[in-house]
Design an enzyme around this catalytic site. Structure first.
Site, PDB file in Angstrom:
ATOM      1  N   GLY A  71       0.789  -1.212   0.000  1.00 18.13           N
ATOM      2  CA  GLY A  71       0.000   0.000   0.000  1.00 18.13           C
ATOM      3  C   GLY A  71       0.825   1.267   0.000  1.00 18.13           C
ATOM      4  O   GLY A  71       0.483   2.250  -0.665  1.00 18.13           O
ATOM      5  N   ASN A 152      -7.915   3.036   9.308  1.00 16.85           N
ATOM      6  CA  ASN A 152      -7.227   1.893   9.897  1.00 16.85           C
ATOM      7  C   ASN A 152      -7.177   1.910  11.425  1.00 16.85           C
ATOM      8  O   ASN A 152      -6.903   0.887  12.047  1.00 16.85           O
ATOM      9  CB  ASN A 152      -5.794   1.803   9.354  1.00 16.85           C
ATOM     10  CG  ASN A 152      -4.978   3.035   9.682  1.00 16.85           C
ATOM     11  OD1 ASN A 152      -5.361   4.146   9.333  1.00 16.85           O
ATOM     12  ND2 ASN A 152      -3.847   2.855  10.341  1.00 16.85           N
ATOM     13  N   GLN A 180      -7.840  -1.270   4.107  1.00 16.10           N
ATOM     14  CA  GLN A 180      -8.678  -1.927   5.115  1.00 16.10           C
ATOM     15  C   GLN A 180     -10.050  -2.331   4.568  1.00 16.10           C
ATOM     16  O   GLN A 180     -10.881  -2.876   5.311  1.00 16.10           O
ATOM     17  CB  GLN A 180      -8.876  -1.007   6.326  1.00 16.10           C
ATOM     18  CG  GLN A 180      -7.601  -0.647   7.057  1.00 16.10           C
ATOM     19  CD  GLN A 180      -7.001  -1.805   7.837  1.00 16.10           C
ATOM     20  OE1 GLN A 180      -7.650  -2.815   8.083  1.00 16.10           O
ATOM     21  NE2 GLN A 180      -5.737  -1.668   8.225  1.00 16.10           N
ATOM     22  N   SER A 200      -3.491  -3.908  -0.241  1.00 16.95           N
ATOM     23  CA  SER A 200      -2.302  -4.604   0.249  1.00 16.95           C
ATOM     24  C   SER A 200      -2.689  -5.999   0.701  1.00 16.95           C
ATOM     25  O   SER A 200      -3.609  -6.175   1.501  1.00 16.95           O
ATOM     26  CB  SER A 200      -1.673  -3.826   1.407  1.00 16.95           C
ATOM     27  OG  SER A 200      -0.427  -4.366   1.766  1.00 16.95           O
ATOM     28  N   ALA A 201      -1.981  -7.020   0.206  1.00 12.69           N
ATOM     29  CA  ALA A 201      -2.385  -8.416   0.400  1.00 12.69           C
ATOM     30  C   ALA A 201      -2.407  -8.858   1.855  1.00 12.69           C
ATOM     31  O   ALA A 201      -3.252  -9.666   2.253  1.00 12.69           O
ATOM     32  CB  ALA A 201      -1.454  -9.333  -0.397  1.00 12.69           C
ATOM     33  N   HIS A 202      -1.484  -8.349   2.675  1.00 10.40           N
ATOM     34  CA  HIS A 202      -1.384  -8.879   4.039  1.00 10.40           C
ATOM     35  C   HIS A 202      -2.517  -8.428   4.950  1.00 10.40           C
ATOM     36  O   HIS A 202      -2.627  -8.893   6.091  1.00 10.40           O
ATOM     37  CB  HIS A 202      -0.026  -8.532   4.655  1.00 10.40           C
ATOM     38  CG  HIS A 202       0.146  -7.099   5.053  1.00 10.40           C
ATOM     39  ND1 HIS A 202       0.126  -6.694   6.361  1.00 10.40           N
ATOM     40  CD2 HIS A 202       0.362  -5.981   4.316  1.00 10.40           C
ATOM     41  CE1 HIS A 202       0.324  -5.386   6.430  1.00 10.40           C
ATOM     42  NE2 HIS A 202       0.477  -4.937   5.204  1.00 10.40           N
ATOM     43  N   THR A 238      11.770  -6.637 -10.962  1.00 12.30           N
ATOM     44  CA  THR A 238      11.292  -7.997 -11.232  1.00 12.30           C
ATOM     45  C   THR A 238      10.109  -8.323 -10.335  1.00 12.30           C
ATOM     46  O   THR A 238      10.179  -8.164  -9.115  1.00 12.30           O
ATOM     47  CB  THR A 238      12.419  -9.019 -10.993  1.00 12.30           C
ATOM     48  OG1 THR A 238      13.522  -8.695 -11.837  1.00 12.30           O
ATOM     49  CG2 THR A 238      11.939 -10.431 -11.282  1.00 12.30           C
ATOM     50  N   CYS A 328       2.317   1.016  11.702  1.00 11.32           N
ATOM     51  CA  CYS A 328       3.228   1.300  10.587  1.00 11.32           C
ATOM     52  C   CYS A 328       4.223   2.420  10.877  1.00 11.32           C
ATOM     53  O   CYS A 328       4.783   3.013   9.971  1.00 11.32           O
ATOM     54  CB  CYS A 328       2.407   1.655   9.350  1.00 11.32           C
ATOM     55  SG  CYS A 328       1.243   0.360   8.886  1.00 11.32           S
TER      56      CYS A 328
END
Length: 377
Positions: A71, A152, A180, A200-202, A238, A328
């Site tokens: 994110g 959040n 969120q 964001s995946a996590h 990559t 964060c």
């Protein structure tokens, strides 16, 4: 000792299904996606299949999805493009956004000439839509509105449809940090006027270090990372093949179980609110976090009627993992900028704790936390 993890707004445990997909990819997709040989092409196909899957779940085109490291990078990409390349002369945001928005804007102001304005909030942290309309009507300068979908820290849900409509009426670009929201709510971008969306995946049981940015088709963005020209020239580096596949699987699983998981977690939150009120009659809730209609089912921000010394530390010692706000800020224990903005001086001195839940949380864990809180307080 029993341990309870109630800090899911910071990060979530990965699903076994996600781990399995990633482990399989690590064994099979060892080629560089930019290589032209068979191994590289196989990795590239895996990435593009994931891109199509994610796009389908958001009801957008696959060429509108850009993979990022998460994110924070995606927010940086949007905001940097806005003031550097898209002609934005004014940005309207709020003072309770994530630091991945607020700090970026302050840094950009050092080198680029644009006006930064903050929309008014009420004492619950709700965006004043009439004030937003007034701000947008005051100038014809090209404007970007940046407001998060779900806060959040306090869980407030933004009326994204209304904000998008106001932006469209005033020819303003609309960026929403939906970290969120994605994976927890139905996100159908075909029905919304959103120009940029960050995920964001996590935050939805996927891996850390990977996310994506949605950019509306008619907007051309330039990279902030240069090198190999990956992601169709929008983001060099990559691609993290295994994490991208894991993110796609996590979002697929979240969307398939969305209604069931929402109902389950919401019932946990209701039970926790009821238990807290019963055991701590003078307790308060920050923002709209106790409003089950206007806040996320995953977040509850609690304020106890006094300062409890080292409450998070003592919860930790008792096997309860929660937080005082955003996780964060490199582990910082300073007062939350969100709470500072919406609470008065005496309220901010009281002890606030953010508890956040997932599909893996249980009623028994809530009972355990209540007992530990009674002991500490």
């Amino acid at each position: 000792m029993k341990k309870v993890y109630f800090d899911n707004a910071a990060t979530t445990p990965m699903l076994k299904e996600v781990v399995d997909v990633m482990a399989k990819s690590m064994m099979e997709n060892y080629g560089n996606p930019s290589s032209i040989h068979e191994s590289g092409r196989k990795a590239k196909v895996a990435i593009e299949t994931s891109r199509k899957n994610i796009a389908k779940m958001l009801n957008v085109s696959s060429n509108e999805i850009v993979f990022t490291s998460g994110g924070t990078e995606a927010n940086n990409l949007v905001l940097s493009n806005a003031v550097k390349f898209l002609g934005v002369k004014r940005v309207i945001t709020s003072r309770i956004e994530h630091h991945a928005v607020l700090d970026v804007l302050l840094e950009l102001q050092k080198d680029y000439d644009f006006q930064l304005e903050y929309v008014k909030l009420n004492d619950k942290g709700e965006v004043d839509l009439s004030n937003l309309k007034d701000l947008l009507s005051l100038s014809d300068d090209k404007t970007l509105v940046s407001l998060m979908w779900v806060n959040n820290e306090i869980g407030n849900i933004l009326s994204v449809k209304e904000v998008g409509g106001v932006c469209k009426e005033n020819n303003a670009l609309f960026h929403t940090d939906a970290v969120q929201a994605v994976g927890h709510f139905d996100v159908d971008l075909s029905k919304l006027n959103v120009d940029f969306l960050v995920a964001s995946a996590h935050k939805f049981h996927g891996p850390k270090g990977v996310g994506f940015l949605y950019v509306k088709n008619d907007i051309a963005i330039k990279p902030i990372l240069f090198g190999g020209g990956q992601e169709k020239g929008k983001r060099s580096g990559t691609e993290n093949v295994h994490a991208i596949l894991g993110m796609s699987k996590a979002l697929e699983y979240a969307c398939e179980n969305l209604d069931k998981d929402l109902e389950y977690i919401l019932n946990l939150k209701k039970y926790f609110i009821k238990s807290l009120k019963s055991n701590f009659p003078e307790i308060s809730f920050n923002g709209l976090s106790n409003d089950i209609e206007k806040s996320s089912h995953t977040i509850l921000n609690v304020r106890f009627p006094k300062e409890v010394k080292m409450i998070l530390f003592n919860l930790d010692l008792n096997g309860v993992f929660a937080s005082g706000g955003s996780a964060c800020q490199s582990g910082a224990s300073k007062k939350s900028h969100v709470l500072i903005d919406i609470l008065n001086e005496s309220e901010i001195e009281e002890s606030s704790v953010r508890f956040s839940f997932s599909k893996f949380s249980t009623l028994e864990e809530i009972d355990f936390v209540i007992e530990k809180l009674k002991k500490i307080i």
